[in-house]
Design a protein around this motif. Structure first.
Motif, PDB file in Angstrom:
ATOM      1  N   HIS A 123       0.832  -1.220   0.000  1.00 10.05           N
ATOM      2  CA  HIS A 123       0.000   0.000   0.000  1.00 10.05           C
ATOM      3  C   HIS A 123       0.863   1.266   0.000  1.00 10.05           C
ATOM      4  O   HIS A 123       0.721   2.132   0.869  1.00 10.05           O
ATOM      5  CB  HIS A 123      -0.953   0.008   1.196  1.00 10.05           C
ATOM      6  CG  HIS A 123      -1.819  -1.209   1.291  1.00 10.05           C
ATOM      7  ND1 HIS A 123      -2.870  -1.457   0.435  1.00 10.05           N
ATOM      8  CD2 HIS A 123      -1.769  -2.286   2.125  1.00 10.05           C
ATOM      9  CE1 HIS A 123      -3.439  -2.619   0.740  1.00 10.05           C
ATOM     10  NE2 HIS A 123      -2.793  -3.142   1.748  1.00 10.05           N
ATOM     11  N   LEU A 124       1.745   1.361  -0.994  1.00  6.52           N
ATOM     12  CA  LEU A 124       2.643   2.516  -1.066  1.00  6.52           C
ATOM     13  C   LEU A 124       1.914   3.785  -1.493  1.00  6.52           C
ATOM     14  O   LEU A 124       2.359   4.888  -1.173  1.00  6.52           O
ATOM     15  CB  LEU A 124       3.800   2.225  -2.026  1.00  6.52           C
ATOM     16  CG  LEU A 124       4.728   1.069  -1.635  1.00  6.52           C
ATOM     17  CD1 LEU A 124       5.871   0.941  -2.626  1.00  6.52           C
ATOM     18  CD2 LEU A 124       5.288   1.272  -0.223  1.00  6.52           C
ATOM     19  N   ASP A 180      -2.049   7.707   8.419  1.00  3.37           N
ATOM     20  CA  ASP A 180      -1.103   6.841   7.724  1.00  3.37           C
ATOM     21  C   ASP A 180       0.126   7.654   7.329  1.00  3.37           C
ATOM     22  O   ASP A 180       0.036   8.874   7.088  1.00  3.37           O
ATOM     23  CB  ASP A 180      -1.758   6.238   6.480  1.00  3.37           C
ATOM     24  CG  ASP A 180      -0.843   5.255   5.767  1.00  3.37           C
ATOM     25  OD1 ASP A 180      -0.707   4.114   6.258  1.00  3.37           O
ATOM     26  OD2 ASP A 180      -0.239   5.631   4.747  1.00  3.37           O
ATOM     27  N   ILE A 181       1.271   6.976   7.228  1.00  5.54           N
ATOM     28  CA  ILE A 181       2.527   7.671   6.931  1.00  5.54           C
ATOM     29  C   ILE A 181       2.557   8.253   5.522  1.00  5.54           C
ATOM     30  O   ILE A 181       3.430   9.084   5.219  1.00  5.54           O
ATOM     31  CB  ILE A 181       3.743   6.731   7.108  1.00  5.54           C
ATOM     32  CG1 ILE A 181       3.646   5.518   6.155  1.00  5.54           C
ATOM     33  CG2 ILE A 181       3.903   6.301   8.549  1.00  5.54           C
ATOM     34  CD1 ILE A 181       4.911   4.660   6.151  1.00  5.54           C
ATOM     35  N   SER A 195       1.757  13.392   0.605  1.00  2.87           N
ATOM     36  CA  SER A 195       0.338  13.576   0.282  1.00  2.87           C
ATOM     37  C   SER A 195      -0.394  12.274  -0.013  1.00  2.87           C
ATOM     38  O   SER A 195      -1.535  12.099   0.399  1.00  2.87           O
ATOM     39  CB  SER A 195       0.129  14.552  -0.884  1.00  2.87           C
ATOM     40  OG  SER A 195      -0.071  15.847  -0.397  1.00  2.87           O
ATOM     41  N   PHE A 196       0.219  11.342  -0.742  1.00  2.00           N
ATOM     42  CA  PHE A 196      -0.480  10.065  -0.931  1.00  2.00           C
ATOM     43  C   PHE A 196       0.489   8.899  -1.119  1.00  2.00           C
ATOM     44  O   PHE A 196       0.059   7.757  -1.271  1.00  2.00           O
ATOM     45  CB  PHE A 196      -1.426  10.149  -2.134  1.00  2.00           C
ATOM     46  CG  PHE A 196      -0.776   9.871  -3.458  1.00  2.00           C
ATOM     47  CD1 PHE A 196      -1.223   8.836  -4.268  1.00  2.00           C
ATOM     48  CD2 PHE A 196       0.287  10.639  -3.907  1.00  2.00           C
ATOM     49  CE1 PHE A 196      -0.633   8.573  -5.489  1.00  2.00           C
ATOM     50  CE2 PHE A 196       0.874  10.396  -5.126  1.00  2.00           C
ATOM     51  CZ  PHE A 196       0.417   9.346  -5.929  1.00  2.00           C
ATOM     52  N   TYR A 197       1.790   9.160  -1.064  1.00  2.00           N
ATOM     53  CA  TYR A 197       2.794   8.104  -1.253  1.00  2.00           C
ATOM     54  C   TYR A 197       3.538   7.850   0.050  1.00  2.00           C
ATOM     55  O   TYR A 197       4.049   8.779   0.690  1.00  2.00           O
ATOM     56  CB  TYR A 197       3.783   8.514  -2.350  1.00  2.00           C
ATOM     57  CG  TYR A 197       5.057   7.687  -2.366  1.00  2.00           C
ATOM     58  CD1 TYR A 197       5.044   6.363  -2.816  1.00  2.00           C
ATOM     59  CD2 TYR A 197       6.263   8.226  -1.922  1.00  2.00           C
ATOM     60  CE1 TYR A 197       6.208   5.602  -2.828  1.00  2.00           C
ATOM     61  CE2 TYR A 197       7.430   7.478  -1.932  1.00  2.00           C
ATOM     62  CZ  TYR A 197       7.404   6.171  -2.381  1.00  2.00           C
ATOM     63  OH  TYR A 197       8.558   5.417  -2.381  1.00  2.00           O
ATOM     64  N   ALA A 198       3.596   6.574   0.456  1.00  2.00           N
ATOM     65  CA  ALA A 198       4.334   6.185   1.657  1.00  2.00           C
ATOM     66  C   ALA A 198       5.731   5.732   1.253  1.00  2.00           C
ATOM     67  O   ALA A 198       5.860   4.833   0.412  1.00  2.00           O
ATOM     68  CB  ALA A 198       3.613   5.051   2.381  1.00  2.00           C
ATOM     69  N   ARG A 204       7.708   2.078   5.082  1.00  2.00           N
ATOM     70  CA  ARG A 204       6.695   1.024   5.074  1.00  2.00           C
ATOM     71  C   ARG A 204       7.311  -0.312   5.500  1.00  2.00           C
ATOM     72  O   ARG A 204       6.677  -1.104   6.216  1.00  2.00           O
ATOM     73  CB  ARG A 204       6.076   0.912   3.680  1.00  2.00           C
ATOM     74  CG  ARG A 204       4.755   0.213   3.634  1.00  2.00           C
ATOM     75  CD  ARG A 204       3.667   0.923   4.447  1.00  2.00           C
ATOM     76  NE  ARG A 204       2.648   1.575   3.657  1.00  2.00           N
ATOM     77  CZ  ARG A 204       1.758   2.414   4.149  1.00  2.00           C
ATOM     78  NH1 ARG A 204       1.771   2.700   5.453  1.00  2.00           N
ATOM     79  NH2 ARG A 204       0.856   2.989   3.392  1.00  2.00           N
ATOM     80  N   ILE A 205       8.544  -0.565   5.056  1.00  3.31           N
ATOM     81  CA  ILE A 205       9.242  -1.789   5.472  1.00  3.31           C
ATOM     82  C   ILE A 205       9.422  -1.808   6.981  1.00  3.31           C
ATOM     83  O   ILE A 205       9.171  -2.819   7.651  1.00  3.31           O
ATOM     84  CB  ILE A 205      10.606  -1.894   4.755  1.00  3.31           C
ATOM     85  CG1 ILE A 205      10.403  -2.234   3.273  1.00  3.31           C
ATOM     86  CG2 ILE A 205      11.488  -2.948   5.413  1.00  3.31           C
ATOM     87  CD1 ILE A 205      11.683  -2.201   2.449  1.00  3.31           C
ATOM     88  N   VAL A 206       9.847  -0.667   7.546  1.00  2.00           N
ATOM     89  CA  VAL A 206      10.022  -0.579   8.999  1.00  2.00           C
ATOM     90  C   VAL A 206       8.686  -0.782   9.702  1.00  2.00           C
ATOM     91  O   VAL A 206       8.596  -1.492  10.711  1.00  2.00           O
ATOM     92  CB  VAL A 206      10.643   0.780   9.396  1.00  2.00           C
ATOM     93  CG1 VAL A 206      10.655   0.940  10.917  1.00  2.00           C
ATOM     94  CG2 VAL A 206      12.061   0.908   8.844  1.00  2.00           C
TER      95      VAL A 206
END
Length: 615
Positions: free
Chosen positions: A482-483, A495-496, A501-504, A509-511
Motif C-alpha cells: 500500500h505505497l 497513515d505515513i 500527500s499520498f505516497y508512503a 513502510r518496510i520498517v
C-alpha cells in the motif's frame, strides 16, 4: 551544552555521544602546547557546530578560521591546527600554507586532526610535497555519527551514495560500520539485526568483524537498543527523488537545513524590537561558528518548542496551526488586568510575559518561513512537477514517453529538474524500455549537449537510470505494501503516506511492517525482488561489543511497559519525509516503539541529484 539531545523520556540519550566527541576534541587540543589557531575545512564547519559551542574556543583563546588557499596568520601564533576531512585535494592547500608560513614564522608548528580517520593517501601527498616533517601532531577525531537531534544521528557525508555506487569508494561503508560499533560501546550490544541491500549488508559484515576483534575489551551485555534495521538507499531510489510535503522537508528542499540551522536574508523576517534578552542571547548562540552577520540564522531542532510541533506536519496543516498559535498568544497578552491584584500582575510580567514574548517571536519567524514556502508551493511550476511525479507513482502511462518531460526538454528547463522526473519514471517502472531510454538520451543530448552523457553515465552506475527488469518490483509493492493511498488525510493523518500527500516511502513502510509480530519473516518474501540480499543476524552475549548497560536501561520487571528501541540505519542517505514517517509511527501508542535514526546524510531531491551530477 546541548540539552535538546537528552529529550523527554527518551531511552537513548544522545547527549552522551555529543559529550564524547567534544571530550575527544579537547583532549587532542590539550596535547598541543602554546597559542593555537584552528583552520576548518568547509565540510567541517557545520559538524563542529554539532559537537561544541564557540565559547569552548573563546575560553581557551583559540581563533577559528576557514580553510582558504591563502592563509594570513599573526606572527605570534605558535600552532596551526587543521581540522579536515581526509581528502587528498586539500593537502595541496596545507602544503602551500606551510611553505608560505615558513618564511614568516620559523618556529610555527602545524598539526592535523582528520575526521573521522586519517588517510594514508593524504599523508603520502604531504610527504610528496616535502612538508610532512612540519606537522608535529597528526591524529584523528573519531566523529563517525554526529547527533543532529534527540532521535537522529548523521555521518554528514553528502556524497556517500555517489562515492560507493559511482566511484567505487567504499570508505563510507567502513566508517558507518565503525560508527555502529561506537554506538554499541556507548549504549550496549544490539541483539537483533535485520537488513536489506548490498551496501547495508557490507556495513553489517564490517561491523560484525570489528565487534569480534574487540571481544576481549567489551563484556557483551545487552544495551538499550533492542534491534537494528539496516536499509540500503539502493532498494528505494524513488523516495529521495519525491517531493516532500512536510514542513521540515519543504524548508530543506527550498532553502536547505544545514546542521539544524536555516540561514536566510534578515529582510525576510520582522524586526526583533520586542524581543527579550533571552531571545537575543539565544539568537547569538545559534549563529554558526563562522557565521554571517548579514543573515538571520534560526535553530531548527526539537529544543525549539514550536518547531518541534510543526516540523513533521503536512504543510497544509502548518498554516492552520500557526494561525491558531498567533490567536492564542494575542488573547493571553491582551487579557484584561482589571480583576488582577498587583502581585498577580507582577508575576505575569516577570514570569509569563517573557515566555509569551519568546513564543510570539518564534511564531513570527515561522509565519515568515511559511509565507516564503507558500509562494514556492503555489507556483505553477511546482504544481505541474508534482502532478507529473504523482502520475508516475501510480504507474500511469509509465512505459510511454512523458509529454510533460518532453515539453520541459524542448523549453531547455533546468537539467536537474528534467533528470529527476526521468529517474522517477524509471524507478516507478522498475526501469525504462530500451527504446524509451534511448529516446530520452537523444532528446537530452540534442538540447543540453554531449556533456549530459557524463551525468547520464553516473545515473546509470548509481541505479537511478536502467533498463526495465521483469520483476516490476515497485508496481507489485505499491499494491502489496500500500505505497500509494488514494483517500489519504493530510491534516491529523492516520497513515505515513501523508508525508508525500499520498505516497508512503518504501523504507518507512518496510520498517512499519517489521514492527508487527513475525513482521520481518513475512516481509522477506515481499521484498525479495528488491536489489541486494535480505539478511538477519543475532548477537548473543560475548560477541564482543558490550557497553554501558546502565545508560537509559530499565529494570527487567518493568520492561513490558517500556517501548522497544529500534535503530534504523540508512546507508546512502534519507529524507526528512522518511524521518517524519518514522516519527509518526513512534507516536502511535499501539506500536510501543522508539526510533533512533542513523544516516550517512539527510538528503532531499535536489542535494541527492546534485551529488550525482557533479563531475
Amino acid at each position: 551544552m546541548f540539552p535538546h539531545l537528552k529529550g523527554h523520556g527518551q531511552r537513548v540519550n544522545l547527549q552522551l555521544l555529543q559529550e564524547a566527541a567534544c571530550r575527544e576534541l579537547v583532549q587532542q587540543l590539550e596535547r598541543i602546547e602554546g597559542s593555537k589557531v584552528i583552520v576548518l575545512d568547509e565540510a567541517m564547519i557545520g559538524p563542529l557546530d554539532l559537537v561544541t559551542r564557540p565559547k569552548l574556543f573563546a575560553d581557551r583563546g583559540i581563533r577559528l578560521l576557514a580553510l582558504k588557499p591563502e592563509l594570513h596568520l599573526p606572527r605570534e601564533v605558535a600552532n596551526v591546527v587543521y581540522v579536515v576531512r581526509p581528502r587528498v585535494a586539500l593537502m595541496e592547500q596545507l602544503a602551500g600554507h606551510v611553505k608560505a608560513g615558513g618564511r614568516g614564522a620559523a618556529n610555527r608548528q602545524y598539526h592535523i586532526l582528520f575526521a573521522p580517520r586519517r588517510s594514508c593517501l593524504c599523508i603520502s601527498q604531504l610527504e610528496a610535497g616535502g612538508v610532512l616533517g612540519s606537522f608535529g601532531h597528526i591524529a584523528e577525531l573519531a566523529w563517525n555519527y554526529l547527533p543532529l537531534d534527540v532521535d537522529l544521528v548523521s555521518m554528514e557525508l553528502p556524497s556517500a551514495f555517489r562515492d560507493v555506487s559511482v566511484d567505487g569508494d567504499t570508505s563510507s561503508l567502513y566508517q558507518a560500520a565503525v560508527g555502529l560499533v561506537q554506538l554499541q560501546r556507548l549504549y550496549g550490544r544490539i541483539p537483533k539485526i535485520y537488513g536489506k541491500g548490498e551496501f547495508a549488508h557490507r556495513v553489517w559484515e564490517h561491523a560484525k568483524q570489528l565487534g569480534r576483534d574487540e571481544r576481549t575489551l567489551y563484556n557483551g551485555d545487552k544495551g538499550v537498543v533492542d534491534q537494528l534495521i539496516l536499509l540500503d538507499r539502493g532498494i528505494d531510489l524513488l523516495s529521495p527523488l519525491a517531493t516532500q510535503l512536510t514542513y521540515e522537508g519543504l524548508i530543506d528542499e527550498f532553502y536547505g537545513i544545514r546542521q539544524n540551522k536555516l540561514t536566510l536574508p534578515a529582510e525576510n523576517f520582522p524586526s526583533e524590537g520586542g524581543g527579550n534578552v533571552g531571545s537575543v542571547s539565544r539568537a547569538e548562540e545559534s549563529q554558526s561558528l563562522l557565521g554571517d552577520s548579514e543573515k538571520k540564522t534560526i535553530l531548527l531542532h526539537s529544543g525549539e518548542q514550536l518547531y518541534a510541533e510543526l516540523r513533521n506536519k503536512h504543510f497544509n496543516e502548518v498554516t492552520k496551526l500557526l494561525a491558531r498559535k498567533a490567536r492564542e498568544i494575542h488573547v493571553q497578552m491582551h487579557a484584561t488586568s482589571q480583576d488582577k491584584s498587583v502581585q498577580e500582575i507582577k508575576s505575569f510580567v516577570e514570569n509569563l510575559l517573557p515566555q509569551l514574548m519568546a513564543q510570539k517571536k518564534a511564531t513570527s519567524e515561522h509565519t515568515a518561513i511559511a509565507g516564503l514556502l507558500h509562494e514556492q508551493v503555489n507556483a505553477v511550476r511546482f504544481a505541474d512537477d508534482l502532478a507529473a511525479e504523482q502520475e508516475f507513482m501510480v504507474c500511469a502511462d509509465i512505459d510511454k514517453p512523458s509529454a510533460y518531460i518532453e515539453d520541459l526538454i524542448a523549453c531547455k528547463a533546468d537539467l536537474r529538474r528534467v533528470l529527476r522526473l526521468i529517474c522517477l519514471q524509471c524507478n516507478a517502472a522498475s526501469g525504462l524500455k530500451e527504446k524509451l531510454l534511448n529516446h530520452y538520451k537523444r532528446e537530452l543530448v540534442h538540447v543540453y549537449g554531449l556533456e549530459v552523457l557524463l551525468t547520464i553515465s553516473n545515473l546509470e552506475k548509481s541505479g537511478l537510470l536502467h533498463l526495465q527488469t521483469e520483476s516490476r518490483a515497485y508496481s507489485v509493492l505499491r499494491k502489496t505494501l500500500h505505497l500509494t493511498v488514494d483517500d489519504n488525510v493530510e491534516v491529523e493523518p492516520k497513515d505515513i503516506s501523508y508525508v508525500h500527500s499520498f505516497y508512503a516511502p518504501l523504507t518507512a513502510r518496510i520498517v512499519e511492517h517489521s514492527l508487527k509480530p513475525l513482521g520481518w519473516q513475512s516481509l522477506k518474501s515481499q521484498i525479495n525482488n528488491l536489489p541486494g540480499p535480505t539478511f538477519e543476524d543475532f548477537q548473543a552475549q560475548l560477541v564482543g561489543i558490550g557497553g554501558r548497560q546502565t545508560v537509559g536501561t530499565v529494570s527487567e520487571g518493568s520492561l513490558l511497559n517500556v517501548p522497544r528501541v529500534v535503530l534504523v540505519c540508512f546507508v546512502g542517505g534519507c529524507t526528512f519525509a522518511e524521518i517524519a514517517a518514522l516519527r509518526f509511527l513512534a507516536a502511535q501508542e499501539d506500536n510501543n516503539v522508539e526510533f533512533l535514526i542513523a544516516t550517512t546524510k539527510v538528503v532531499n531531491k535536489h542535494s541527492f541529484l546534485d551529488s550525482l551530477m557533479s563531475s
